[in-house]
Structure formats: C-alpha cells, structure tokens
Design a protein around this motif. Structure first.
Motif, PDB file in Angstrom:
ATOM      1  N   ILE A   1      24.440  15.387  -3.697  1.00 46.63           N
ATOM      2  CA  ILE A   1      23.035  15.163  -3.395  1.00 46.63           C
ATOM      3  C   ILE A   1      22.605  16.092  -2.265  1.00 46.63           C
ATOM      4  O   ILE A   1      23.251  16.138  -1.222  1.00 46.63           O
ATOM      5  CB  ILE A   1      22.792  13.702  -2.975  1.00 46.63           C
ATOM      6  N   ILE A   2      21.500  16.826  -2.456  1.00 46.88           N
ATOM      7  CA  ILE A   2      20.995  17.651  -1.362  1.00 46.88           C
ATOM      8  C   ILE A   2      19.753  17.046  -0.712  1.00 46.88           C
ATOM      9  O   ILE A   2      19.463  17.338   0.442  1.00 46.88           O
ATOM     10  CB  ILE A   2      20.686  19.089  -1.817  1.00 46.88           C
ATOM     11  N   ALA A   3      19.019  16.211  -1.423  1.00 46.63           N
ATOM     12  CA  ALA A   3      17.811  15.624  -0.852  1.00 46.63           C
ATOM     13  C   ALA A   3      17.337  14.491  -1.748  1.00 46.63           C
ATOM     14  O   ALA A   3      17.704  14.426  -2.924  1.00 46.63           O
ATOM     15  CB  ALA A   3      16.710  16.676  -0.719  1.00 46.63           C
ATOM     16  N   TYR A   4      16.547  13.592  -1.184  1.00 45.95           N
ATOM     17  CA  TYR A   4      15.898  12.575  -2.006  1.00 45.95           C
ATOM     18  C   TYR A   4      14.569  12.204  -1.375  1.00 45.95           C
ATOM     19  O   TYR A   4      14.353  12.367  -0.169  1.00 45.95           O
ATOM     20  CB  TYR A   4      16.778  11.340  -2.210  1.00 45.95           C
ATOM     21  N   THR A   5      13.652  11.731  -2.213  1.00 46.55           N
ATOM     22  CA  THR A   5      12.277  11.474  -1.806  1.00 46.55           C
ATOM     23  C   THR A   5      11.869  10.060  -2.182  1.00 46.55           C
ATOM     24  O   THR A   5      12.178   9.596  -3.286  1.00 46.55           O
ATOM     25  CB  THR A   5      11.318  12.475  -2.479  1.00 46.55           C
ATOM     26  N   ILE A   6      11.169   9.410  -1.285  1.00 51.09           N
ATOM     27  CA  ILE A   6      10.648   8.068  -1.539  1.00 51.09           C
ATOM     28  C   ILE A   6       9.157   8.058  -1.233  1.00 51.09           C
ATOM     29  O   ILE A   6       8.731   8.462  -0.152  1.00 51.09           O
ATOM     30  CB  ILE A   6      11.361   7.017  -0.677  1.00 51.09           C
ATOM     31  N   ILE A   7       8.348   7.645  -2.197  1.00 50.08           N
ATOM     32  CA  ILE A   7       6.916   7.447  -1.978  1.00 50.08           C
ATOM     33  C   ILE A   7       6.719   6.049  -1.418  1.00 50.08           C
ATOM     34  O   ILE A   7       7.230   5.076  -1.972  1.00 50.08           O
ATOM     35  CB  ILE A   7       6.123   7.614  -3.287  1.00 50.08           C
ATOM     36  N   CYS A   8       5.993   5.941  -0.317  1.00 48.98           N
ATOM     37  CA  CYS A   8       5.898   4.628   0.321  1.00 48.98           C
ATOM     38  C   CYS A   8       4.477   4.179   0.640  1.00 48.98           C
ATOM     39  O   CYS A   8       4.294   3.133   1.254  1.00 48.98           O
ATOM     40  CB  CYS A   8       6.757   4.592   1.587  1.00 48.98           C
ATOM     41  N   HIS A   9       3.467   4.919   0.222  1.00 47.58           N
ATOM     42  CA  HIS A   9       2.097   4.450   0.440  1.00 47.58           C
ATOM     43  C   HIS A   9       1.168   5.182  -0.516  1.00 47.58           C
ATOM     44  O   HIS A   9       1.435   6.321  -0.894  1.00 47.58           O
ATOM     45  CB  HIS A   9       1.659   4.690   1.888  1.00 47.58           C
ATOM     46  N   MET A  10       0.082   4.502  -0.915  1.00 46.43           N
ATOM     47  CA  MET A  10      -0.865   5.073  -1.865  1.00 46.43           C
ATOM     48  C   MET A  10      -2.287   4.841  -1.382  1.00 46.43           C
ATOM     49  O   MET A  10      -2.569   3.888  -0.647  1.00 46.43           O
ATOM     50  CB  MET A  10      -0.672   4.432  -3.248  1.00 46.43           C
ATOM     51  N   GLU A  11      -3.182   5.733  -1.794  1.00 47.64           N
ATOM     52  CA  GLU A  11      -4.602   5.597  -1.453  1.00 47.64           C
ATOM     53  C   GLU A  11      -5.197   4.367  -2.136  1.00 47.64           C
ATOM     54  O   GLU A  11      -4.923   4.125  -3.322  1.00 47.64           O
ATOM     55  CB  GLU A  11      -5.368   6.834  -1.925  1.00 47.64           C
ATOM     56  N   PRO A  12      -6.020   3.610  -1.426  1.00 45.46           N
ATOM     57  CA  PRO A  12      -6.732   2.524  -2.116  1.00 45.46           C
ATOM     58  C   PRO A  12      -7.722   3.105  -3.125  1.00 45.46           C
ATOM     59  O   PRO A  12      -8.265   4.187  -2.940  1.00 45.46           O
ATOM     60  CB  PRO A  12      -7.460   1.804  -0.972  1.00 45.46           C
ATOM     61  N   PHE A  13      -7.913   2.417  -4.216  1.00 43.43           N
ATOM     62  CA  PHE A  13      -8.847   2.751  -5.288  1.00 43.43           C
ATOM     63  C   PHE A  13      -8.371   3.903  -6.176  1.00 43.43           C
ATOM     64  O   PHE A  13      -8.517   3.836  -7.387  1.00 43.43           O
ATOM     65  CB  PHE A  13     -10.246   3.071  -4.748  1.00 43.43           C
ATOM     66  N   THR A  14      -7.836   4.990  -5.615  1.00 42.06           N
ATOM     67  CA  THR A  14      -7.406   6.107  -6.453  1.00 42.06           C
ATOM     68  C   THR A  14      -5.926   6.016  -6.794  1.00 42.06           C
ATOM     69  O   THR A  14      -5.485   6.647  -7.749  1.00 42.06           O
ATOM     70  CB  THR A  14      -7.652   7.456  -5.763  1.00 42.06           C
ATOM     71  N   TYR A  15      -5.154   5.283  -5.996  1.00 40.16           N
ATOM     72  CA  TYR A  15      -3.717   5.094  -6.208  1.00 40.16           C
ATOM     73  C   TYR A  15      -2.908   6.379  -6.066  1.00 40.16           C
ATOM     74  O   TYR A  15      -1.760   6.448  -6.480  1.00 40.16           O
ATOM     75  CB  TYR A  15      -3.427   4.443  -7.580  1.00 40.16           C
ATOM     76  N   ARG A  16      -3.521   7.402  -5.490  1.00 39.19           N
ATOM     77  CA  ARG A  16      -2.782   8.642  -5.258  1.00 39.19           C
ATOM     78  C   ARG A  16      -1.753   8.430  -4.154  1.00 39.19           C
ATOM     79  O   ARG A  16      -2.084   7.930  -3.076  1.00 39.19           O
ATOM     80  CB  ARG A  16      -3.745   9.770  -4.864  1.00 39.19           C
ATOM     81  N   PRO A  17      -0.502   8.836  -4.371  1.00 38.82           N
ATOM     82  CA  PRO A  17       0.484   8.744  -3.294  1.00 38.82           C
ATOM     83  C   PRO A  17       0.046   9.612  -2.120  1.00 38.82           C
ATOM     84  O   PRO A  17      -0.380  10.760  -2.311  1.00 38.82           O
ATOM     85  CB  PRO A  17       1.767   9.295  -3.931  1.00 38.82           C
ATOM     86  N   ASN A  18       0.120   9.063  -0.922  1.00 34.74           N
ATOM     87  CA  ASN A  18      -0.289   9.860   0.237  1.00 34.74           C
ATOM     88  C   ASN A  18       0.725   9.863   1.373  1.00 34.74           C
ATOM     89  O   ASN A  18       0.521  10.541   2.388  1.00 34.74           O
ATOM     90  CB  ASN A  18      -1.668   9.430   0.751  1.00 34.74           C
ATOM     91  N   VAL A  19       1.803   9.125   1.222  1.00 32.70           N
ATOM     92  CA  VAL A  19       2.886   9.152   2.222  1.00 32.70           C
ATOM     93  C   VAL A  19       4.211   9.156   1.471  1.00 32.70           C
ATOM     94  O   VAL A  19       4.425   8.348   0.562  1.00 32.70           O
ATOM     95  CB  VAL A  19       2.842   7.943   3.178  1.00 32.70           C
ATOM     96  N   ALA A  20       5.081  10.076   1.822  1.00 33.97           N
ATOM     97  CA  ALA A  20       6.409  10.139   1.215  1.00 33.97           C
ATOM     98  C   ALA A  20       7.421  10.510   2.285  1.00 33.97           C
ATOM     99  O   ALA A  20       7.094  11.187   3.268  1.00 33.97           O
ATOM    100  CB  ALA A  20       6.447  11.148   0.075  1.00 33.97           C
ATOM    101  N   ALA A  21       8.640  10.061   2.089  1.00 36.17           N
ATOM    102  CA  ALA A  21       9.738  10.378   3.007  1.00 36.17           C
ATOM    103  C   ALA A  21      10.771  11.213   2.270  1.00 36.17           C
ATOM    104  O   ALA A  21      11.253  10.820   1.203  1.00 36.17           O
ATOM    105  CB  ALA A  21      10.371   9.099   3.544  1.00 36.17           C
ATOM    106  N   ILE A  22      11.099  12.368   2.830  1.00 32.24           N
ATOM    107  CA  ILE A  22      12.109  13.262   2.256  1.00 32.24           C
ATOM    108  C   ILE A  22      13.294  13.308   3.200  1.00 32.24           C
ATOM    109  O   ILE A  22      13.141  13.654   4.377  1.00 32.24           O
ATOM    110  CB  ILE A  22      11.553  14.690   2.065  1.00 32.24           C
TER     111      ILE A  22
END
Length: 677
Positions: A182-203
């Motif tokens: 494994i060289i890296a992994y990503t977790i999405i942890c927050h989304m915009e209200p109403f649009t549901y677009r991911p806006n916070v991720a941890a790498i």
C-alpha cells in the motif's frame, strides 16, 4: 436545523513492486473500515441505506430532515444547478505530518513541489459545478465523526474552512493499512449539504510512497492526483449520491454487473496471481482466525496481510475453534477474501452513467456496451485494467511501465457525478482496446484472444517464459498477470525487465546486450524511433538456404520476438524495414509490405539473404498512429500525428511543467521508451 451530511469512503491504493520499479495502485476499500463506513451512513441516512443502490431522492426516502419549512432538498438542488456558474476549483491542503514518519526533506518536498503540482494538474482538467458559498464545516457537531488518520476537528467542531471548495488532510502514518504494497489511501469524510459533493477527504501517504523509483517525481505526483480524484467522489460509496446535473435527479442505476463468458484458464505456473489487493484491506484476525461479523461491523481493525495468509493456511479448522455469536455466524477474513477474489475475477462491473456510457461505446466500437468497465475487486472504484489500461484511475501500474494518463473515461465520469465540469480538450488519449469491439469487454480475455488471432493485448497458450511483444509493439516483455483478473499480458517481471525497441539502453541495463546484437545481425534495429516489436514464430537466421556460410547469424528464438524498423504509407499500410548487409559491406534497407497478422516467410521473400525465419506483422492500427509525431514532443507521446502531453506538462510542445521547480527538470525525465516521435 440542517443536518450536515458526512460520509466515509475508503480507497487503498497499492504500489506494485515490479522489476522495473514501476509504481501503481491496487485494490480498494474492503474489510472492517467499509463495515464501519456503512454503519455510520446508516446512522445518517436511516436503516434503508444500501450503498449498492441509487434510488431517486435518497435523502427524502431515508428520512433526512432539513427543517420543517422551506423547499424540499431536490428543489433546492435544482435551483442551485440552474443558477450555477462552474468555477476553478479552490483546493486547500492541510498537512498533519508531525506525528508521522516523514523527515524534514520529504515533508518540504511534499509541500513545495509534489502537492502543488498535483493541485495544478487537477485544476487543469476539472472545475467545480457549484462552488462552495459557505464555510466547509459541520452545521452541528457530528456524532461519531471519523476522518481516517486526520484530526478534522476544524470541520466537525471548529470554525471550518472559508474560501475553498475542497479540503485535503494529508497525513504520513505507518498505519496498519500500510501493510504489504500500500502506498496511500483516501477517506472521504464530509459532503456539501444539498449537492452532496464531497468536500473533505483525508489522504494518508504510507512509507512506500517514498519507495517509488526515479524518476520518482512523476510517479509521486501521479499517485497524489489519483488519490485526490478518489477524494472528489470516484469511489463506490459515493455512487448513490450521483445525479443528472440537468435535472438534479439521482440516477436509477450507476453500476451494472456482467458475468464474463466462461473460457479455459491459461496456465502460467511461474507467475501465480497474488492476493495482496484483498488481504491488505481485511481486518487483523485473532489467534482463532474467526470473528463474529457483528463485532467487525462496529470496530475498525488494523489490516494485516500476514494474518490473513496464515488464516488461509489454517483454514476451516481454525474457524471452527473460534466461538462467536449465538447465531453461530462466523466471520473468516481469509475465506471471504478468497471467495471475493474468485467472484470478482469472473465478472465485470460497468459504470453506466450517460456521458460515460456514450464515450465507452464510441471508444470500443460497441453500441450495445452497458458502460465503462470497472474493477470488481475495488467494487467499481477503479477502471478494469484488462480493458482500460494506462489510465490514471486504474488499480495498478501499467504492465509496460507507461505513464498514467487522465482520459475521457475519468473526465466523463466526473461530469456525470453532477458535481464537476471537465475540460475534454485536455484529456489524454488511450490506445489499449480502442475499437476492439464488444467481445473485448464482454468476453473473458481467453475467449477474446482465441477468437482474435492477431490481437496483441493478451498472452495465449504457449507464451509462458517467452519474449512477447507488448500490445502496441513498442516493447518486449514476459507474460504476467493483469491485477484483479485472470488475464495475462506482456510486461516486466522479476527476472526480465521490459525491453524497449526504441531504447537501446534498456537492453544494456537488463544485461541483454547480446540479444540486441543478435537482432541487428538479422536485419533488425534497436534504438530507432520507428523500431517496433515483431513476433518470430520461427527463429531468423541469415545466409542462403543452399549455403553453409560461416557468416550465418541467428536472432530471436522460435516463438520469441525481435525489433525492426517500420514505416507507414499514405494509405496507412505498414511496412517493415530490414537492414541487411550488402556486398559492399554496408547495410541496405529492404522494405516489405506487412499486412495485419500476416506471417512473412523470409527465406521465400529474400532467399539470398535468409536461411530460415518468420516474423508476424503487428496491426497497422497500433503502429501507424504512433509514428510521425511533430518535433518537440519529448514531454509527451504521439498519437495520430498529435503530441499529447504527459500528466505533468502542458502548453505548446508540452514545454510547460505543472510541477514547480526544483523537480521540474527531474519530472521531465521520461521512462525508457516514453519519448516518442
């Protein structure tokens, strides 16, 4: 009160340690972290949540409350879409490296060079459809918030982030999920209200991120962009939230499953298909190697490939010794891994959103294709490498070590999320599988190879331990497995690095200089820009059939390969150029027409020059488009006479680096065989 929607998405991306030190990514998010992720989504969305489904108005059906008054969420989304003006994506990296393994030099390189370069690349291709117009923060303190290895209190408990569309937390911990390759992994942890677009991720960047061999800069930047695109929503846990940007209505279907046509499995005993993609993401097992499934659902456990392999070795006896829930249901990670792997290798997942479906049908030349083939091992979070190769979002390195490209497959998918607008003019062209037809995707690789005699994508029976031409005839490799499939193709292996016909140095570095000399002795050429690989059904030997001349030379074994110069006429027909020694001691050029799949019997065609030998002509469609590129394309690759820039470059002649100095010069170093035209 508005409910801030938070979600978790895991993607584990692995480094494939090939003999050529090529970097790549392997399978994504399985095991305990995904169980935890689903549990949290059920808390947020209600018990009816299932990540495999994408029902219309998911947020309403799941009972999410956005207040007692005001328009329903979909109406608010439609209003936002109608008034949206796509804008350049504002990206904020947040570095949390103090507790990790990185030294000061690595941290500085990441902050000053690699991450700014990755951001530049992302902004080159992608705009956000509805920019954030409020701080990125949870409206109320999240219950059981989880952002991987990052401390996201600024989002979940603090003032949030202003003036940005996307936040990436960057950590550098040698966690349990960094096991194996494994060289890296990503977790999405927050989304915009109403649009549901991911806006916070941890790498999280694992130590193997720094093991990428030189030229490391392009590989590290490529790996970062790959992870960042996962953070934008290229992950199966996000698929229920995708919607049509013209209506704001979620898709009825995003992923469709297809069983591959059954076919005999090729046997390559020297090259077993490994399990690390699955095992590395499964939970650590106790001594009994059995665990109540419910307990796994409620805890995040460290991954440990060694434990999984040990579990597999001990088998059902260990599971029986385990105890567990009163229902008697046991969770055996090794058994689940083996079963999942076997099932995944028998099927293809298709992403079937509208623009992506249309592009896939056009690319393969198949009007009935359900969509773009996705990787079953990562549950659709990457492209299926047997069908979409050299793409940035495939799960592992390209078998022939070519650079990753961001193509219209990825850009059309991002368009179809409803969250982004992409620039297709900046897309890089792919060659693998182009116009190969329906069976290339819908049938297994063995079936396709059996019914298409001149295909160059997959190895056929009898090619084990042989020098084999790569699919585009640029190189010579060994038959090895394509990650996540039972398919085999020409690539580097631990014993024989890939040889590039255009790069004489690759033969010398591999200790095969004598092989290059033998090729030259029979009319072939190593090191010319137009040199390509030709299969040799029969070894080539010079000299007259009626002579036992002492000057006889042989090159290429039976069933092996050689490099020869090529040219294409104005009609797009391929010619092979043989450089043979004349009576005056100089090498004369002999041109022979070479139609697709034709086997040229050299003694019959040139009886005064050859005693024995045959060559098989590659497909003109795979060779001719890569010839005749304009000058000044050293930072790109040639396709149909046009120079397409490598991922890190832009501008006329691909002269402008998107990666800041001081590594811009190092990034410009192409891998062997990548400087074309």
């Amino acid at each position: 009160m508005q409910h801030s929607l938070a979600a978790l998405v895991l993607c584990l991306c692995c480094l494939s340690l090939l003999a050529s030190d090529a970097a790549g990514h392997a399978g994504c998010g399985l095991g305990a972290v995904r169980h935890r992720q689903d549990e949290q989504l059920r808390k947020l969305l209600g018990p009816g949540y299932q990540h495999q489904q994408a029902p219309r108005r998911l947020q309403v059906a799941a009972g999410i409350s956005f207040g007692s008054s005001g328009p329903p969420p979909m109406t608010r989304l439609q209003k936002l879409l109608n008034n949206s003006r796509p804008a350049n994506m504002r990206i904020t990296p947040v570095y949390q490296l103090e507790a990790g393994y990185m030294n000061a030099e690595q941290a500085q390189r990441l902050k000053d060079v690699l991450m700014p370069g990755a951001i530049n690349i992302l902004q080159q291709h992608i705009k956000v459809r509805i920019p954030s117009f409020r701080p990125i923060k949870a409206v109320r303190e999240s219950i059981d918030q989880y952002c991987g290895d990052a401390d996201a209190d600024v989002v979940f408990k603090g003032q949030g982030f202003n003036g940005t569309d996307q936040v990436y937390y960057i950590t550098a911990l040698n966690s349990g999920s960094c096991s194996d390759n494994i060289i890296a992994y990503t977790i999405i942890c927050h989304m915009e209200p109403f649009t549901y677009r991911p806006n916070v991720a941890a790498i999280n960047l694992c130590p193997k991120f720094w093991a990428l061999a030189e030229p490391a800069a392009n590989k590290q930047v490529s790996a970062l962009v790959h992870e960042m695109i996962h953070g934008l929503g290229f992950s199966d846990r996000m698929y229920p939230f995708l919607y049509d940007s013209s209506t704001g209505v979620q898709y009825d279907e995003v992923v469709r499953e297809h069983d591959l046509s059954p076919a005999p499995t090729l046997s390559f005993p020297r090259l077993p298909l490994p399990l690390p993609n699955i095992a590395a993401a499964l939970p650590r097992l106790p001594a009994a190697f059995a665990r109540d499934r419910a307990s796994v659902n409620n805890r995040v456990l460290d991954a440990d490939d060694a434990a999984v392999r040990s579990a597999a070795a001990q088998g059902s006896a260990a599971a029986a010794a385990g105890g567990g829930a009163s229902s008697g249901e046991q969770y055996n990670a090794a058994a689940e891994a083996a079963a999942f792997l076997a099932a995944a290798q028998r099927k293809v997942l298709f992403l079937v959103t509208p623009k992506l479906q249309a592009y896939a049908r056009q690319y393969y030349g198949c009007e009935s294709l359900p969509g773009a083939p996705a990787d079953a091992l990562s549950e659709g979070s990457h492209w299926r490498q047997a069908n979409i190769n050299h793409e940035l979002m495939q799960p592992a390195s390209a078998e022939d070590s070519q650079r990753k490209r961001i193509s219209q497959f990825t850009l059309n998918f991002l368009d179809d999320t409803g969250w982004y607008v992409t620039d297709k003019t900046s897309a890089q062209e792919l060659e693998w599988g182009r116009n190969a037809g329906c069976s290339f995707v819908l049938d297994g690789c063995s079936s396709y190879a059996a019914s298409h005699k001149n295909q160059g994508y997959y190895c056929t029976a009898g090619q084990a331990d042989k020098d084999v031409c790569t699919y585009d005839s640029r190189g010579i490799g060994m038959c090895s497995a394509i990650p996540g499939t039972t398919c085999f193709t020409a690539k580097a292996d631990a014993e024989k690095p890939l040889l590039y016909c255009q790069d004489a140095g690759s033969f010398q570095r591999a200790g095969r200089g004598a092989y290059a000399s033998s090729i030259a002795a029979v009319g072939g050429t190593v090191g010319a820009a137009s040199s390509r690989c030709f299969h040799t059904p029969q070894q080539i030997c010079t000299g007259s059939g009626n002579s036992s001349s002492s000057k006889e030379a042989c090159g290429g074994d039976d069933g092996s390969a050689v490099c020869m110069e090529t040219a294409c006429d104005k009609g797009g027909k391929l010619l092979v150029l043989l450089r043979l020694q004349g009576s005056d001691g100089k090498r004369d050029v002999v041109k022979l027409p070479c139609s697709d799949g034709a086997v040229l019997d050299l003694p019959k065609l040139l009886p005064s020059k050859f005693k024995r030998g045959q060559i098989t002509c590659p497909a003109a469609a795979s060779v001719c488009p890569t010839l005749g590129c304009p000058k000044g394309c050293s930072n790109g690759y040639c396709w149909q006479g046009k120079c397409y820039c490598h991922l890190e470059f832009t501008g006329p002649g691909c002269s402008q680096s998107l990666v800041p100095s001081p590594l811009a010069g190092k990034v410009a170093q192409s891998l062997p065989g990548q400087q074309r035209g």
